[in-house]
Design a protein around this motif. Structure first.
Motif, short mmCIF file in Angstrom:
data_model
loop_
_atom_site.label_atom_id
_atom_site.label_comp_id
_atom_site.label_asym_id
_atom_site.label_seq_id
_atom_site.Cartn_x
_atom_site.Cartn_y
_atom_site.Cartn_z
N LYS A 78 -6.18 -4.25 10.33
CA LYS A 78 -4.71 -4.17 10.40
C LYS A 78 -4.18 -4.86 11.65
O LYS A 78 -3.22 -5.64 11.58
CB LYS A 78 -4.26 -2.71 10.37
N GLU A 82 -1.74 -8.19 11.93
CA GLU A 82 -0.47 -8.18 12.65
C GLU A 82 -0.41 -9.28 13.70
O GLU A 82 0.63 -9.92 13.88
CB GLU A 82 -0.24 -6.80 13.28
N ALA A 146 -2.53 0.65 1.33
CA ALA A 146 -1.21 0.98 1.90
C ALA A 146 -0.79 -0.07 2.91
O ALA A 146 0.40 -0.44 2.98
CB ALA A 146 -1.26 2.36 2.55
N VAL A 147 -1.72 -0.56 3.71
CA VAL A 147 -1.42 -1.61 4.68
C VAL A 147 -0.93 -2.86 3.96
O VAL A 147 0.06 -3.49 4.36
CB VAL A 147 -2.65 -1.94 5.54
N ASP A 150 2.57 -2.39 2.64
CA ASP A 150 3.54 -2.40 3.73
C ASP A 150 3.78 -3.82 4.24
O ASP A 150 4.93 -4.21 4.50
CB ASP A 150 3.04 -1.51 4.87
N ALA A 153 5.97 -5.64 1.79
CA ALA A 153 7.34 -5.15 1.89
C ALA A 153 8.04 -5.76 3.11
O ALA A 153 9.21 -6.17 3.03
CB ALA A 153 7.37 -3.63 1.96
N GLN A 154 7.31 -5.82 4.22
CA GLN A 154 7.87 -6.45 5.43
C GLN A 154 8.15 -7.93 5.18
O GLN A 154 9.18 -8.46 5.62
CB GLN A 154 6.89 -6.30 6.59
#
Length: 218
Positions: A78, A82, A146-147, A150, A153-154
């Motif tokens: 993750k 990022e 889930a990561v 997300d 979605a971002q």
């Protein structure tokens, strides 16, 4: 006597501050080295082929250090994702970075689209292999699923915001749908690795697609 004791205490305080600062720098350096090694291994070997021991070995640290620094393999990936999105591990969101704010500085719609295509290409170049590792891991790890959800979605929110900056108004939902698909890392990987395109050619293609999508209603 009291003066000597005061000086000794002050000196001790200064030493503690120095040691504390040194530990922080060392911790930051260790974190950077581990993250660099993990990013390379996840990109080369995927989720299944990358273990925490391999990351530790590549970084030249103990596996305990890797766990203590990042917590888990999923958290490590993750963090790598990022950093790939923004380009470094500084706590500055993409929307506050020059590569993003430059879009709004474009004098024409065409300039803003070109800047956007360049930014997307840079992000996808850093991201696409890590994103493939994420999708591989998401099939067996609910945390990574889930990561992934997300992050997408971002990305969709960012696309909506960028399209709004380009147009000077809120884009239609259909336009956002098309941009979300066309700017994805999987499309980038198909062109670059599947078709052998250069990044320059990909950027030119993406400029055409963004112009086409934003030039018509959704």
């Amino acid at each position: 006597m009291s003066t000597v004791e005061h000086d000794s205490t002050a000196g001790g305080s200064g030493t503690r501050r120095y040691r504390s600062s040194l530990r922080r720098r060392q911790a930051a350096q260790t974190r950077a080295v581990v993250l660099e090694a993990a990013t390379r291994l996840f990109a080369e070997r995927g989720w299944v082929g990358t273990g925490m021991r391999e990351v530790a070995r590549a970084a030249g640290v103990s596996v305990e250090t890797v766990y203590a620094t990042f917590g888990s393999k999923a958290d490590l990936l993750k963090w790598a994702l990022e950093v790939a999105v923004v380009g470094d591990d500084a706590p500055v969101p993409l929307a506050a970075r020059p590569v993003y704010t430059a879009i709004g500085a474009g004098h024409t719609t065409g300039e803003r689209i070109e800047i956007t295509a360049r930014m997307v290409a840079l992000i996808n170049a850093r991201l696409h292999r890590l994103a493939a590792a994420l999708r591989q891991g998401a099939t067996v790890d609910p945390t990574l699923a889930a990561v992934g959800a997300d992050l997408e979605a971002q990305r969709r929110r960012s696309i909506t915001d960028v399209a709004g900056v380009i147009l000077g108004r809120r884009p239609d939902p259909g336009q956002v749908d098309e941009l979300w698909v066309q700017t994805g890392d999987q499309v980038y990987a198909l062109f670059i690795e599947g078709c052998g395109w250069s990044r320059v050619r990909y950027e030119a293609w993406l400029i055409d697609r963004i112009e086409e999508i934003l030039d018509r209603p959704g």
